[in-house]
Design a protein around this motif. Structure first.
Motif, PDB file in Angstrom:
ATOM      1  N   THR A   1      81.613  81.708 127.255  1.00  0.00           N
ATOM      2  CA  THR A   1      81.100  81.954 128.606  1.00  0.00           C
ATOM      3  C   THR A   1      81.863  81.158 129.663  1.00  0.00           C
ATOM      4  O   THR A   1      81.818  81.499 130.840  1.00  0.00           O
ATOM      5  CB  THR A   1      79.581  81.705 128.685  1.00  0.00           C
ATOM      6  OG1 THR A   1      79.079  82.354 129.859  1.00  0.00           O
ATOM      7  CG2 THR A   1      79.232  80.243 128.722  1.00  0.00           C
ATOM      8  N   LYS A   2      82.605  80.136 129.235  1.00  0.00           N
ATOM      9  CA  LYS A   2      83.432  79.386 130.184  1.00  0.00           C
ATOM     10  C   LYS A   2      84.567  80.242 130.721  1.00  0.00           C
ATOM     11  O   LYS A   2      84.878  80.203 131.909  1.00  0.00           O
ATOM     12  CB  LYS A   2      83.999  78.124 129.528  1.00  0.00           C
ATOM     13  CG  LYS A   2      82.975  77.054 129.277  1.00  0.00           C
ATOM     14  CD  LYS A   2      83.595  75.864 128.581  1.00  0.00           C
ATOM     15  CE  LYS A   2      82.539  74.834 128.232  1.00  0.00           C
ATOM     16  NZ  LYS A   2      83.112  73.733 127.446  1.00  0.00           N
TER      17      LYS A   2
ATOM     18  N   TYR B   1      76.360  87.409 125.251  1.00  0.00           N
ATOM     19  CA  TYR B   1      76.853  86.755 124.051  1.00  0.00           C
ATOM     20  C   TYR B   1      75.604  86.555 123.209  1.00  0.00           C
ATOM     21  O   TYR B   1      74.639  85.930 123.658  1.00  0.00           O
ATOM     22  CB  TYR B   1      77.521  85.420 124.358  1.00  0.00           C
ATOM     23  CG  TYR B   1      78.835  85.580 125.083  1.00  0.00           C
ATOM     24  CD1 TYR B   1      79.863  86.328 124.528  1.00  0.00           C
ATOM     25  CD2 TYR B   1      79.034  84.999 126.324  1.00  0.00           C
ATOM     26  CE1 TYR B   1      81.075  86.492 125.192  1.00  0.00           C
ATOM     27  CE2 TYR B   1      80.242  85.148 126.991  1.00  0.00           C
ATOM     28  CZ  TYR B   1      81.246  85.905 126.425  1.00  0.00           C
ATOM     29  OH  TYR B   1      82.438  86.063 127.085  1.00  0.00           O
TER      30      TYR B   1
ATOM     31  N   ALA C   1      74.874  82.411 132.565  1.00  0.00           N
ATOM     32  CA  ALA C   1      76.252  82.047 132.214  1.00  0.00           C
ATOM     33  C   ALA C   1      76.524  80.556 132.380  1.00  0.00           C
ATOM     34  O   ALA C   1      77.468  80.031 131.804  1.00  0.00           O
ATOM     35  CB  ALA C   1      77.240  82.863 133.050  1.00  0.00           C
TER      36      ALA C   1
ATOM     37  N   ALA D   1      79.333  80.767 121.734  1.00  0.00           N
ATOM     38  CA  ALA D   1      78.887  81.409 122.976  1.00  0.00           C
ATOM     39  C   ALA D   1      79.131  80.504 124.183  1.00  0.00           C
ATOM     40  O   ALA D   1      79.581  80.966 125.236  1.00  0.00           O
ATOM     41  CB  ALA D   1      77.413  81.790 122.880  1.00  0.00           C
TER      42      ALA D   1
ATOM     43  N   ILE E   1      73.478  84.854 127.884  1.00  0.00           N
ATOM     44  CA  ILE E   1      73.412  84.595 126.448  1.00  0.00           C
ATOM     45  C   ILE E   1      72.017  84.957 125.950  1.00  0.00           C
ATOM     46  O   ILE E   1      71.017  84.580 126.563  1.00  0.00           O
ATOM     47  CB  ILE E   1      73.737  83.119 126.154  1.00  0.00           C
ATOM     48  CG1 ILE E   1      75.191  82.853 126.555  1.00  0.00           C
ATOM     49  CG2 ILE E   1      73.527  82.771 124.692  1.00  0.00           C
ATOM     50  CD1 ILE E   1      75.415  81.586 127.242  1.00  0.00           C
TER      51      ILE E   1
ATOM     52  N   ASN F   1      84.827  83.740 130.192  1.00  0.00           N
ATOM     53  CA  ASN F   1      84.337  85.071 130.547  1.00  0.00           C
ATOM     54  C   ASN F   1      82.816  85.000 130.672  1.00  0.00           C
ATOM     55  O   ASN F   1      82.100  85.275 129.707  1.00  0.00           O
ATOM     56  CB  ASN F   1      84.757  86.093 129.471  1.00  0.00           C
ATOM     57  CG  ASN F   1      84.334  87.499 129.834  1.00  0.00           C
ATOM     58  OD1 ASN F   1      84.113  87.826 130.984  1.00  0.00           O
ATOM     59  ND2 ASN F   1      84.218  88.341 128.826  1.00  0.00           N
ATOM     60  N   PRO F   2      82.302  84.613 131.852  1.00  0.00           N
ATOM     61  CA  PRO F   2      80.868  84.383 132.014  1.00  0.00           C
ATOM     62  C   PRO F   2      80.015  85.620 131.705  1.00  0.00           C
ATOM     63  O   PRO F   2      80.293  86.719 132.176  1.00  0.00           O
ATOM     64  CB  PRO F   2      80.731  83.995 133.492  1.00  0.00           C
ATOM     65  CG  PRO F   2      82.085  83.528 133.889  1.00  0.00           C
ATOM     66  CD  PRO F   2      83.050  84.330 133.074  1.00  0.00           C
ATOM     67  N   LYS F   3      79.016  85.407 130.864  1.00  0.00           N
ATOM     68  CA  LYS F   3      78.008  86.409 130.513  1.00  0.00           C
ATOM     69  C   LYS F   3      76.718  85.676 130.235  1.00  0.00           C
ATOM     70  O   LYS F   3      76.719  84.489 129.897  1.00  0.00           O
ATOM     71  CB  LYS F   3      78.376  87.133 129.205  1.00  0.00           C
ATOM     72  CG  LYS F   3      79.286  88.288 129.287  1.00  0.00           C
ATOM     73  CD  LYS F   3      79.289  88.971 127.910  1.00  0.00           C
ATOM     74  CE  LYS F   3      80.301  90.047 127.779  1.00  0.00           C
ATOM     75  NZ  LYS F   3      80.231  90.717 126.475  1.00  0.00           N
TER      76      LYS F   3
END
Length: 150
Positions: free
Chosen positions: A36-37, A77, A119, A32, A43, A39-41
Motif C-alpha cells: 500500500t506504500k 489488499y 491506505a 499488504a 485493506i 500503490n495505495p489501496k
C-alpha cells in the motif's frame, strides 16, 4: 539492472494476477502494508480461527464466488490473519506483533471478523460475522463509496 529486474517481476505479477482471478490474492499483514506504500489501496483483513466453522464456510462459499474474488482483488489488499497464531511475528508502526496480538490490538472479539483499513493503515470499521456473497459485496461496496476511491 536492479530496476529492470524489479520491473520484470512487477510485470509478471500483474500478468499473473490479471489472468488468475480464480481466487483471492491473500497476503500477510506486512505484505499488504508494504504494497500500500507504493500503490495505495484499502485493506481487508479476514480475522479467523482454525476452529471457527463460520470462517470455514466463508472460505468455501463466499470467498470462492467469482464476483467476490474480482471485487476484493480489484479494490483491496486482502489479508488472512489467524487470531490465535502466537508464533509468526512482524513489525508494524515500530512495534512487534504476532497475528494474535494484532487481532487484539484491532479489538477483534468474534469470528469471522473483517477489519477494513484505509491506505494509511488506519482501521475504518469492522464487519463481524458470516456473510453470503451478495450481502458481503453490498457491505464492501458501501464502504468503498464512503471511504474508497471509485
Amino acid at each position: 539492472m536492479k530496476k529492470i529486474l524489479l520491473l520484470a517481476l512487477v510485470t509478471l505479477i500483474n500478468i499473473d494476477l490479471s489472468l488468475a482471478q480464480d481466487k483471492i490474492n491473500w497476503l500477510t499483514f506486512e505484505e499488504a502494508a508494504s504494497m500500500t506504500k507504493s500503490n495505495p489501496k484499502m485493506i481487508l483483513v479476514d480475522v479467523y480461527t482454525d476452529w471457527c466453522g463460520w470462517c470455514k464456510k466463508m472460505d468455501k462459499e463466499t470467498f470462492t464466488d467469482p464476483k467476490v474474488i474480482d471485487y476484493i482483488n480489484s479494490n483491496f489488499y486482502a489479508v488472512k490473519m489467524n487470531a490465535e497464531d502466537t508464533q509468526r511475528t512482524f513489525e508494524f508502526k515500530g512495534k512487534e506483533y504476532t497475528e494474535s496480538t494484532m487481532a487484539k490490538a484491532m479489538r477483534v472479539s468474534s469470528y469471522p471478523n473483517f477489519v477494513i483499513m484505509d491506505a494509511a493503515m488506519e482501521n475504518i470499521t469492522q464487519m463481524p460475522g458470516y456473510r453470503q456473497a451478495d450481502p458481503f459485496l453490498k457491505g464492501l461496496d458501501n464502504l468503498m463509496d464512503k471511504f474508497g476511491k471509485k
